[in-house]
Design a protein around this motif. Structure first.
Motif, mmCIF file in Angstrom:
data_model
loop_
_atom_site.group_PDB
_atom_site.id
_atom_site.type_symbol
_atom_site.label_atom_id
_atom_site.label_comp_id
_atom_site.label_asym_id
_atom_site.label_seq_id
_atom_site.Cartn_x
_atom_site.Cartn_y
_atom_site.Cartn_z
ATOM 1 N N GLN A 229 -1.845 -44.476 3.220
ATOM 2 C CA GLN A 229 -1.281 -44.367 2.050
ATOM 3 C C GLN A 229 0.195 -44.993 2.340
ATOM 4 O O GLN A 229 0.997 -43.416 2.587
ATOM 5 C CB GLN A 229 -1.812 -43.726 0.486
ATOM 6 C CG GLN A 229 -0.935 -43.217 -0.286
ATOM 7 C CD GLN A 229 -1.677 -42.923 -1.455
ATOM 8 O OE1 GLN A 229 -3.062 -42.101 -1.426
ATOM 9 N NE2 GLN A 229 -0.980 -42.060 -2.366
ATOM 10 N N PRO A 230 1.324 -45.055 2.186
ATOM 11 C CA PRO A 230 2.735 -45.179 2.543
ATOM 12 C C PRO A 230 3.429 -44.556 1.174
ATOM 13 O O PRO A 230 2.584 -44.332 0.102
ATOM 14 C CB PRO A 230 2.903 -46.580 2.632
ATOM 15 C CG PRO A 230 2.270 -47.826 1.390
ATOM 16 C CD PRO A 230 1.093 -46.284 1.317
ATOM 17 N N ARG A 231 4.488 -43.614 0.754
ATOM 18 C CA ARG A 231 5.919 -43.213 0.585
ATOM 19 C C ARG A 231 6.519 -45.336 -0.042
ATOM 20 O O ARG A 231 6.085 -45.875 1.101
ATOM 21 C CB ARG A 231 6.486 -42.919 0.755
ATOM 22 C CG ARG A 231 6.175 -41.223 1.351
ATOM 23 C CD ARG A 231 7.114 -40.536 1.797
ATOM 24 N NE ARG A 231 8.083 -40.188 0.584
ATOM 25 C CZ ARG A 231 8.740 -39.255 1.159
ATOM 26 N NH1 ARG A 231 9.787 -39.643 2.716
ATOM 27 N NH2 ARG A 231 10.169 -40.308 0.964
ATOM 28 N N ILE A 232 6.489 -45.332 -1.099
ATOM 29 C CA ILE A 232 7.223 -46.695 -1.935
ATOM 30 C C ILE A 232 8.647 -46.669 -2.784
ATOM 31 O O ILE A 232 8.751 -45.947 -3.201
ATOM 32 C CB ILE A 232 6.154 -47.610 -3.130
ATOM 33 C CG1 ILE A 232 4.502 -47.420 -1.985
ATOM 34 C CG2 ILE A 232 6.698 -48.214 -3.142
ATOM 35 C CD1 ILE A 232 3.232 -47.520 -2.754
ATOM 36 N N LYS A 233 9.216 -47.347 -1.760
ATOM 37 C CA LYS A 233 10.912 -47.925 -2.873
ATOM 38 C C LYS A 233 10.327 -49.517 -3.004
ATOM 39 O O LYS A 233 10.542 -50.169 -2.452
ATOM 40 C CB LYS A 233 11.554 -48.367 -1.929
ATOM 41 C CG LYS A 233 13.239 -48.387 -2.180
ATOM 42 C CD LYS A 233 13.984 -48.476 -1.384
ATOM 43 C CE LYS A 233 14.757 -47.093 -0.580
ATOM 44 N NZ LYS A 233 15.117 -46.168 -1.509
ATOM 45 N N ALA A 234 10.397 -49.916 -4.464
ATOM 46 C CA ALA A 234 10.188 -50.681 -4.669
ATOM 47 C C ALA A 234 11.531 -52.264 -5.381
ATOM 48 O O ALA A 234 10.788 -52.720 -6.501
ATOM 49 C CB ALA A 234 9.524 -50.776 -6.595
ATOM 50 N N THR B 199 17.429 -57.800 -3.900
ATOM 51 C CA THR B 199 16.835 -56.524 -3.775
ATOM 52 C C THR B 199 15.408 -56.725 -2.894
ATOM 53 O O THR B 199 15.039 -57.747 -2.469
ATOM 54 C CB THR B 199 15.968 -56.189 -5.463
ATOM 55 O OG1 THR B 199 15.448 -54.880 -5.317
ATOM 56 C CG2 THR B 199 15.140 -56.786 -6.353
ATOM 57 N N GLY B 200 14.792 -56.149 -3.293
ATOM 58 C CA GLY B 200 13.481 -56.092 -2.330
ATOM 59 C C GLY B 200 12.392 -54.734 -2.146
ATOM 60 O O GLY B 200 12.882 -53.902 -3.136
ATOM 61 N N GLY B 201 11.609 -54.665 -1.394
ATOM 62 C CA GLY B 201 10.760 -53.581 -1.323
ATOM 63 C C GLY B 201 10.606 -52.780 -0.037
ATOM 64 O O GLY B 201 10.695 -53.565 0.619
ATOM 65 N N SER B 202 10.362 -51.742 0.063
ATOM 66 C CA SER B 202 9.846 -50.608 1.358
ATOM 67 C C SER B 202 8.094 -50.137 0.800
ATOM 68 O O SER B 202 8.353 -49.107 0.107
ATOM 69 C CB SER B 202 11.016 -50.141 1.588
ATOM 70 O OG SER B 202 12.191 -51.079 2.275
ATOM 71 N N ILE B 203 7.704 -49.933 2.165
ATOM 72 C CA ILE B 203 6.935 -48.840 2.721
ATOM 73 C C ILE B 203 7.506 -48.176 3.920
ATOM 74 O O ILE B 203 7.342 -48.388 4.723
ATOM 75 C CB ILE B 203 5.742 -49.733 2.318
ATOM 76 C CG1 ILE B 203 5.731 -50.461 3.379
ATOM 77 C CG2 ILE B 203 5.044 -50.489 1.339
ATOM 78 C CD1 ILE B 203 3.778 -51.412 3.461
ATOM 79 N N PHE C 21 8.347 -50.108 6.384
ATOM 80 C CA PHE C 21 7.934 -52.033 6.846
ATOM 81 C C PHE C 21 9.224 -52.227 5.169
ATOM 82 O O PHE C 21 9.239 -52.045 4.313
ATOM 83 C CB PHE C 21 7.009 -52.700 7.029
ATOM 84 C CG PHE C 21 7.084 -54.409 7.068
ATOM 85 C CD1 PHE C 21 7.074 -55.116 8.309
ATOM 86 C CD2 PHE C 21 7.591 -54.488 5.937
ATOM 87 C CE1 PHE C 21 7.092 -56.433 8.618
ATOM 88 C CE2 PHE C 21 7.438 -56.681 6.289
ATOM 89 C CZ PHE C 21 7.417 -56.713 7.705
ATOM 90 N N HIS C 22 10.114 -53.623 5.493
ATOM 91 C CA HIS C 22 10.837 -53.736 3.948
ATOM 92 C C HIS C 22 11.235 -55.507 4.001
ATOM 93 O O HIS C 22 10.588 -56.256 4.923
ATOM 94 C CB HIS C 22 11.910 -53.709 4.725
ATOM 95 C CG HIS C 22 12.308 -52.478 5.121
ATOM 96 N ND1 HIS C 22 13.081 -51.257 4.368
ATOM 97 C CD2 HIS C 22 12.742 -51.720 6.480
ATOM 98 C CE1 HIS C 22 13.031 -49.765 4.648
ATOM 99 N NE2 HIS C 22 12.575 -50.093 6.304
ATOM 100 N N LEU C 23 10.387 -55.671 3.023
ATOM 101 C CA LEU C 23 10.411 -57.373 2.466
ATOM 102 C C LEU C 23 11.738 -58.279 1.284
ATOM 103 O O LEU C 23 11.422 -56.749 0.031
ATOM 104 C CB LEU C 23 9.300 -57.483 1.807
ATOM 105 C CG LEU C 23 9.204 -59.142 1.368
ATOM 106 C CD1 LEU C 23 8.716 -59.635 2.983
ATOM 107 C CD2 LEU C 23 7.666 -58.964 1.558
#
Length: 372
Positions: free
Chosen positions: A205-210, A248-252, A155-157
């Motif tokens: 628990q996700p992998r995180i791209k902040a 920019t944004g973040g993803s899990i 999921f991406h925001l």
């Protein structure tokens, strides 16, 4: 259908599983104009099937043809998100039973069916829980085949609080350990542009791209698609004072394998917190000799600002009380839908209750409610 808290603004779920109408800034109107200072809101899920015949889909159904060309009538959230043209599921069906909206997605080329349930807390006589500024999306993956299926679900925001400058140089982000991403900006804490947002997962628990690749136009979305569609997702800790150019944004992301006939659900929470509003209608009565009010700071603060310090605190509250919030909200929904009232009355009640989550209703920190 609007997702959000009473007097807290909302994000809407549409009939093909997309998110639109990002009305979270205390502005009592929806129009083709952007709700933010920049029209950059994007919130979407991607499903990648691993194996010899990999396939990747945006977790949304087909766009209605009439919406492709409605340049003068685009709803909020449907402007330059950057993900709209990604490959989609072939079929979608929608059902709304306020405060729950359900979307089923299917595609013959994808071995997993997706069922999305979208909601936000709505608990009669609990105005605090019902006023949480958040949207909850439960994505259920169902293996309809006779083989185990390996997948990546993500999921991406985009940063919903980029700040007030034209280049998004104020936007920042960081990891919320084991949960997701915290978005913020470096605006003056008394500014209307100041705020925070959060993207977190519940129960997994996700992998995180902040931080996304900070480029221009749709560069960030393009980079995400390349990583997801090739199973090369990378993580990072977020932005810094040097990483300030571009959107920019973040993803899990979650990686798993689903046996035949089994299903798994990933609850996703989007939270927001914009504590200052200069929205004002009318002028206070003053004596003729009294000077106009020139005091600094916001005209008022929303109700939720006095209950949670930021969006991360909202997200943590949802994670902590998730089962209770869902159970109590579902109890209300079932009471309405199983009523002996005529179906037309139930539909009318549900439709009008949704107004409580619209931006036409505002609630101040002291509890006062205002609306149109």
């Amino acid at each position: 259908m609007p997702l959000g808290g009473i007097g807290a603004g909302h994000i809407s779920i549409n009939a093909y599983g997309g998110l639109q109408d990002f009305a979270i800034r205390h502005r009592p109107a929806l129009s083709a104009m952007p709700d933010a200072w920049l029209p950059t809101e994007a919130a979407f899920a991607l499903l990648h099937i691993r194996g010899r015949s990999p396939v990747t889909r945006l977790v949304e159904g087909p766009i209605p043809v009439g919406r492709i060309y409605d340049q003068g009538l685009k709803a909020q959230g449907w402007r330059n998100g950057g993900h709209e043209g990604l490959p989609r599921f072939a079929r979608a069906s929608f059902k709304s039973e306020f405060p729950f909206g359900s979307v089923k997605l299917d595609d013959s080329a994808v071995p997993l069916r997706v069922e999305l349930t979208a909601w936000s807390p709505f608990v009669p006589r609990d105005d605090v829980a019902s006023g949480m500024p958040c949207a909850i999306l439960e994505y259920t993956l169902v293996n309809r085949t006779r083989q185990s299926v390996a997948y990546d679900f993500s999921f991406h925001l985009s940063n919903l609080v980029p700040g007030g400058d034209a280049q998004e140089k104020s936007s920042r982000s960081e990891v919320i350990p084991k949960l997701g991403v915290n978005f913020f900006n470096v605006e003056d804490p008394a500014s209307e542009a100041f705020g925070t947002a959060a993207l977190v997962a519940v129960g997994h628990q996700p992998r995180i791209k902040a931080m996304w690749f900070r480029g221009g136009w749709f560069d960030g979305i393009t980079a995400l698609w390349r990583e997801i569609s090739t199973a090369t997702f990378t993580t990072n800790e977020g932005s810094s004072s040097h990483d300030i150019d571009g959107r920019t944004g973040g993803s899990i992301l979650f990686t798993g394998g689903l046996p035949p006939g089994r299903r798994i659900t990933y609850p996703i929470v989007i939270a927001w917190h914009l504590p200052n509003s200069n929205q004002r209608h009318g002028e206070p009565k003053r004596a003729a000799s009294q000077a106009p009010d020139r005091s600094p700071g916001p005209a008022w603060r929303p109700f939720y600002a006095g209950r949670w310090k930021d969006a991360s605190a909202v997200a943590h509250s949802v994670v902590k009380d998730y089962e209770s919030l869902r159970r109590r909200t579902l109890s209300f929904a079932r009471a309405v839908q199983t009523s002996t009232l005529p179906a037309s009355v139930i539909d009318a009640v549900s439709a009008n209750l949704a107004i409580l989550k619209s931006p036409t209703l505002m609630r101040q920190e002291n509890g006062n409610v205002w609306g149109w």
